[in-house]
Scaffold this motif. Structure first.
Motif, PDB file in Angstrom:
ATOM      1  N   ILE A 246      45.200  67.274  85.660  1.00  0.00           N
ATOM      2  CA  ILE A 246      44.303  67.241  86.810  1.00  0.00           C
ATOM      3  C   ILE A 246      43.391  68.456  86.717  1.00  0.00           C
ATOM      4  CG2 ILE A 246      44.147  67.369  89.322  1.00  0.00           C
ATOM      5  CD1 ILE A 246      46.946  66.085  89.430  1.00  0.00           C
ATOM      6  N   GLY A 247      42.088  68.238  86.779  1.00  0.00           N
ATOM      7  CA  GLY A 247      41.145  69.350  86.712  1.00  0.00           C
ATOM      8  C   GLY A 247      39.739  68.854  86.476  1.00  0.00           C
ATOM      9  N   PRO A 248      38.802  69.776  86.266  1.00  0.00           N
ATOM     10  CA  PRO A 248      37.387  69.401  86.163  1.00  0.00           C
ATOM     11  C   PRO A 248      37.072  68.428  85.032  1.00  0.00           C
ATOM     12  CG  PRO A 248      37.606  71.765  86.508  1.00  0.00           C
ATOM     13  CD  PRO A 248      38.984  71.233  86.274  1.00  0.00           C
ATOM     14  N   ASP A 249      37.845  68.458  83.948  1.00  0.00           N
ATOM     15  CA  ASP A 249      37.563  67.577  82.809  1.00  0.00           C
ATOM     16  C   ASP A 249      38.310  66.249  82.872  1.00  0.00           C
ATOM     17  OD1 ASP A 249      35.756  69.194  81.183  1.00  0.00           O
ATOM     18  OD2 ASP A 249      37.464  70.537  80.937  1.00  0.00           O
ATOM     19  N   TYR A 250      38.966  65.969  83.996  1.00  0.00           N
ATOM     20  CA  TYR A 250      39.841  64.797  84.059  1.00  0.00           C
ATOM     21  C   TYR A 250      39.445  63.920  85.242  1.00  0.00           C
ATOM     22  CZ  TYR A 250      42.081  67.865  80.812  1.00  0.00           C
ATOM     23  OH  TYR A 250      42.299  68.688  79.746  1.00  0.00           O
ATOM     24  N   ALA A 251      38.331  63.235  85.057  1.00  0.00           N
ATOM     25  CA  ALA A 251      37.759  62.417  86.123  1.00  0.00           C
ATOM     26  C   ALA A 251      38.729  61.306  86.512  1.00  0.00           C
ATOM     27  CB  ALA A 251      36.436  61.806  85.668  1.00  0.00           C
ATOM     28  N   GLY A 252      38.855  61.089  87.815  1.00  0.00           N
ATOM     29  CA  GLY A 252      39.696  60.006  88.314  1.00  0.00           C
ATOM     30  C   GLY A 252      41.168  60.317  88.317  1.00  0.00           C
ATOM     31  N   SER A 253      41.549  61.555  87.999  1.00  0.00           N
ATOM     32  CA  SER A 253      42.963  61.907  87.925  1.00  0.00           C
ATOM     33  C   SER A 253      43.385  62.662  89.178  1.00  0.00           C
ATOM     34  CB  SER A 253      43.241  62.774  86.696  1.00  0.00           C
ATOM     35  OG  SER A 253      44.610  63.088  86.601  1.00  0.00           O
ATOM     36  N   ASP A 254      44.439  62.185  89.820  1.00  0.00           N
ATOM     37  CA  ASP A 254      45.080  62.906  90.904  1.00  0.00           C
ATOM     38  C   ASP A 254      46.570  62.601  90.851  1.00  0.00           C
ATOM     39  OD1 ASP A 254      45.535  60.405  92.121  1.00  0.00           O
ATOM     40  OD2 ASP A 254      43.756  60.572  93.386  1.00  0.00           O
ATOM     41  N   GLU A 255      47.328  63.132  91.805  1.00  0.00           N
ATOM     42  CA  GLU A 255      48.791  63.028  91.719  1.00  0.00           C
ATOM     43  C   GLU A 255      49.318  61.603  91.887  1.00  0.00           C
ATOM     44  OE1 GLU A 255      47.142  65.468  93.565  1.00  0.00           O
ATOM     45  OE2 GLU A 255      48.572  67.036  94.106  1.00  0.00           O
ATOM     46  N   HIS A 256      48.446  60.645  92.190  1.00  0.00           N
ATOM     47  CA  HIS A 256      48.868  59.258  92.349  1.00  0.00           C
ATOM     48  C   HIS A 256      48.648  58.431  91.076  1.00  0.00           C
ATOM     49  CE1 HIS A 256      49.215  59.639  96.791  1.00  0.00           C
ATOM     50  NE2 HIS A 256      48.209  60.481  96.648  1.00  0.00           N
ATOM     51  N   SER A 257      48.088  59.023  90.040  1.00  0.00           N
ATOM     52  CA  SER A 257      47.567  58.222  88.931  1.00  0.00           C
ATOM     53  C   SER A 257      48.345  58.412  87.637  1.00  0.00           C
ATOM     54  CB  SER A 257      46.091  58.568  88.698  1.00  0.00           C
ATOM     55  OG  SER A 257      45.957  59.915  88.273  1.00  0.00           O
ATOM     56  N   VAL A 258      48.118  57.462  86.722  1.00  0.00           N
ATOM     57  CA  VAL A 258      48.631  57.549  85.359  1.00  0.00           C
ATOM     58  C   VAL A 258      47.436  57.688  84.424  1.00  0.00           C
ATOM     59  CG1 VAL A 258      48.688  55.013  85.114  1.00  0.00           C
ATOM     60  CG2 VAL A 258      50.039  56.437  83.563  1.00  0.00           C
ATOM     61  N   GLY A 259      47.570  58.536  83.423  1.00  0.00           N
ATOM     62  CA  GLY A 259      46.501  58.738  82.457  1.00  0.00           C
ATOM     63  C   GLY A 259      46.893  58.249  81.079  1.00  0.00           C
ATOM     64  N   VAL A 260      45.954  57.607  80.383  1.00  0.00           N
ATOM     65  CA  VAL A 260      46.115  57.244  78.978  1.00  0.00           C
ATOM     66  C   VAL A 260      45.397  58.310  78.161  1.00  0.00           C
ATOM     67  CG1 VAL A 260      45.639  55.533  77.181  1.00  0.00           C
ATOM     68  CG2 VAL A 260      46.228  54.783  79.502  1.00  0.00           C
ATOM     69  N   ILE A 261      46.125  58.963  77.270  1.00  0.00           N
ATOM     70  CA  ILE A 261      45.550  60.074  76.504  1.00  0.00           C
ATOM     71  C   ILE A 261      44.919  59.526  75.227  1.00  0.00           C
ATOM     72  CG2 ILE A 261      46.019  62.276  75.385  1.00  0.00           C
ATOM     73  CD1 ILE A 261      48.471  62.531  77.208  1.00  0.00           C
ATOM     74  N   CYS A 262      43.627  59.768  75.076  1.00  0.00           N
ATOM     75  CA  CYS A 262      42.903  59.301  73.896  1.00  0.00           C
ATOM     76  C   CYS A 262      42.901  60.336  72.769  1.00  0.00           C
ATOM     77  CB  CYS A 262      41.467  58.956  74.263  1.00  0.00           C
ATOM     78  SG  CYS A 262      41.310  57.648  75.499  1.00  0.00           S
ATOM     79  N   SER A 263      42.945  61.616  73.143  1.00  0.00           N
ATOM     80  CA  SER A 263      42.910  62.696  72.150  1.00  0.00           C
ATOM     81  C   SER A 263      43.497  63.941  72.791  1.00  0.00           C
ATOM     82  CB  SER A 263      41.478  62.955  71.698  1.00  0.00           C
ATOM     83  OG  SER A 263      41.415  63.933  70.672  1.00  0.00           O
ATOM     84  N   ASP A 264      44.040  64.839  71.950  1.00  0.00           N
ATOM     85  CA  ASP A 264      44.574  66.090  72.473  1.00  0.00           C
ATOM     86  C   ASP A 264      44.320  67.220  71.495  1.00  0.00           C
ATOM     87  OD1 ASP A 264      46.604  66.054  70.513  1.00  0.00           O
ATOM     88  OD2 ASP A 264      48.135  65.277  71.877  1.00  0.00           O
ATOM     89  N   ALA A 265      45.053  68.313  71.606  1.00  0.00           N
ATOM     90  CA  ALA A 265      44.790  69.492  70.776  1.00  0.00           C
ATOM     91  C   ALA A 265      44.953  69.211  69.288  1.00  0.00           C
ATOM     92  CB  ALA A 265      45.713  70.629  71.200  1.00  0.00           C
ATOM     93  N   LYS A 266      45.751  68.211  68.942  1.00  0.00           N
ATOM     94  CA  LYS A 266      45.947  67.869  67.534  1.00  0.00           C
ATOM     95  C   LYS A 266      44.942  66.841  67.041  1.00  0.00           C
ATOM     96  CE  LYS A 266      50.869  68.873  66.786  1.00  0.00           C
ATOM     97  NZ  LYS A 266      51.291  69.470  68.049  1.00  0.00           N
ATOM     98  N   GLY A 267      44.164  66.245  67.962  1.00  0.00           N
ATOM     99  CA  GLY A 267      43.182  65.250  67.563  1.00  0.00           C
ATOM    100  C   GLY A 267      43.429  63.911  68.226  1.00  0.00           C
ATOM    101  N   PRO A 268      42.709  62.872  67.780  1.00  0.00           N
ATOM    102  CA  PRO A 268      42.781  61.568  68.448  1.00  0.00           C
ATOM    103  C   PRO A 268      44.086  60.828  68.165  1.00  0.00           C
ATOM    104  CG  PRO A 268      41.365  61.435  66.514  1.00  0.00           C
ATOM    105  CD  PRO A 268      41.723  62.888  66.682  1.00  0.00           C
ATOM    106  N   TYR A 269      44.470  60.029  69.155  1.00  0.00           N
ATOM    107  CA  TYR A 269      45.557  59.070  68.970  1.00  0.00           C
ATOM    108  C   TYR A 269      44.989  57.812  68.322  1.00  0.00           C
ATOM    109  CZ  TYR A 269      48.467  62.087  71.866  1.00  0.00           C
ATOM    110  OH  TYR A 269      49.187  63.152  72.349  1.00  0.00           O
ATOM    111  N   ASP A 270      45.885  56.949  67.843  1.00  0.00           N
ATOM    112  CA  ASP A 270      45.444  55.759  67.126  1.00  0.00           C
ATOM    113  C   ASP A 270      44.504  54.916  67.995  1.00  0.00           C
ATOM    114  OD1 ASP A 270      45.924  53.796  64.776  1.00  0.00           O
ATOM    115  OD2 ASP A 270      46.213  52.589  66.586  1.00  0.00           O
ATOM    116  N   TRP A 271      43.387  54.499  67.408  1.00  0.00           N
ATOM    117  CA  TRP A 271      42.352  53.778  68.138  1.00  0.00           C
ATOM    118  C   TRP A 271      42.875  52.470  68.721  1.00  0.00           C
ATOM    119  CZ3 TRP A 271      37.387  54.810  69.591  1.00  0.00           C
ATOM    120  CH2 TRP A 271      36.608  53.725  70.000  1.00  0.00           C
ATOM    121  N   GLU A 272      43.484  51.646  67.876  1.00  0.00           N
ATOM    122  CA  GLU A 272      43.915  50.327  68.334  1.00  0.00           C
ATOM    123  C   GLU A 272      45.072  50.424  69.323  1.00  0.00           C
ATOM    124  OE1 GLU A 272      44.696  47.724  65.096  1.00  0.00           O
ATOM    125  OE2 GLU A 272      42.608  47.708  64.392  1.00  0.00           O
TER     126      GLU A 272
END
Length: 351
Positions: A246-272
């Protein structure tokens, strides 16, 4: 597929889990708890040499094996030395924010099996004694653990069983509120553990079978980056359930929501695989209560598995959490949405 989920079961299971000590690499207590919990559902737990616990569930198809994981370990401390006055010098296990644990009680797990209560303090701990008490940076060089015992020397501490290499767990101080909010340490990642346990309970009670053979994994080294570094060779997809942000770079995220992570510090997750998870969120989650994220100062066991040469695809999602690596806060709605997404993925939706 029914998406009826009991929010109170999720809160109760989270509460039970956070009360079990499991700072990074210290697994005896949490393995005992997890094994008993799973046995009550009719499952048999097994472990590998990295102390990752697993449950295997047969799917409708043996065409492939997928893995869903939630890490059991929490951030903590390890004793690196004992000062002349009996206070303990420490190093962090995982990304400790030292300012967030000042004054917190803790438990020292000695190598001989004894435990000793402690309290995390700044070395200049009192505003009535040191002028710099308010201004000192809070780091491992300015903070110590003071044992809650009659200790005045290093010898006194050692007589209680404390040695270099003892591991320290920070007390969670769990609170659940009537409006569904939960405030506690170690929501990361014991909220996800609660979700996977409820998914396993649902499978056992409903007789449903996942689309493919499935391993449920519970690593104990995620907080230092290598919980999922080794994965059984049969696994072709590793999806981590972990907190999202939750923060400025995480649009639509609040304590009620679930997020799908597309990429992180190690790089992108599998596209498909990530697109599959997004499709699952679209079909199973409440509109407006899911989002996609790119997480900068963060990674998961799934990307550890992906980047350590395992032959698999990686994906990740989880409940949004405020004040991460402090006394964290989320709402049970986020756990429910995370479980909806998890069930949809396991049952083959979005493919």
């Amino acid at each position: 597929m029914s998406h009826e989920i009991d929010p109170q079961y999720l809160i109760d299971t989270l509460h039970e889990c956070v009360e079990v000590e499991s700072p990074v690499g210290y697994y005896p207590e949490v393995h005992a708890w997890l094994g008993e919990t799973l046995a009550e559902m009719g499952y048999e737990m097994f472990t590998d040499n990295k102390a990752t616990a697993y449950v295997r569930v047969a799917g409708k198809s043996a065409e492939k094996c997928v893995c869903v994981g939630a890490h059991l370990d929490t951030i903590g401390l390890v004793v690196r030395g004992i000062n002349d006055d009996g206070t303990l010098r420490v190093r962090q296990l995982g990304g400790i924010n030292y300012a967030s644990i000042e004054g917190e009680t803790c438990l020292v797990h000695c190598r001989d099996g004894r435990t000793v209560a402690g309290q995390v303090i700044c070395n200049h701990h009192s505003v009535h004694v040191w002028a710099e008490a308010k201004t000192d940076a809070r780091t491992e060089d300015t903070m110590s653990v003071s044992l809650v015992a009659d200790v005045a020397s290093a010898e006194d501490a050692r007589a209680l069983g404390v040695t270099e290499g003892a591991v320290i767990g920070i007390d969670p101080h769990f609170e659940a509120f009537d409006n569904g909010y939960v405030v506690s340490r170690h929501i990361d990642d014991k909220a996800s553990v609660a979700v996977l346990l409820d998914v396993l309970r649902w499978l056992a009670e409903s007789g449903e079978r996942p689309a493919y053979d499935t391993l449920f994994a519970f690593p104990v080294y995620e907080e230092i980056g290598h919980g999922g570094a080794w994965v059984p060779a049969e696994v072709s997809e590793y999806v981590a359930l972990d907190i999202t942000l939750i923060g400025p770079d995480y649009a639509g995220s609040d304590e009620h929501s679930v997020g799908v992570i597309c990429s992180d510090a190690k790089g992108p997750y599998d596209w498909e695989l990530t697109n599959t998870l997004i499709a699952c969120a679209e079909s199973a989650c409440t509109p407006g209560r899911w989002n996609t994220q790119v997480c900068f100062h963060y990674s998961t066991d799934a990307n550890a598995a992906y980047t350590h040469t395992n032959d698999l695809r990686s994906g990740a999602f989880g409940m949004a959490c405020l004040n991460t690596h402090g006394r964290e806060r989320c709402h049970v709605d986020a756990l429910v949405e995370t479980e909806r997404l998890c069930r949809a993925y396991l049952m083959g939706e979005g493919r």
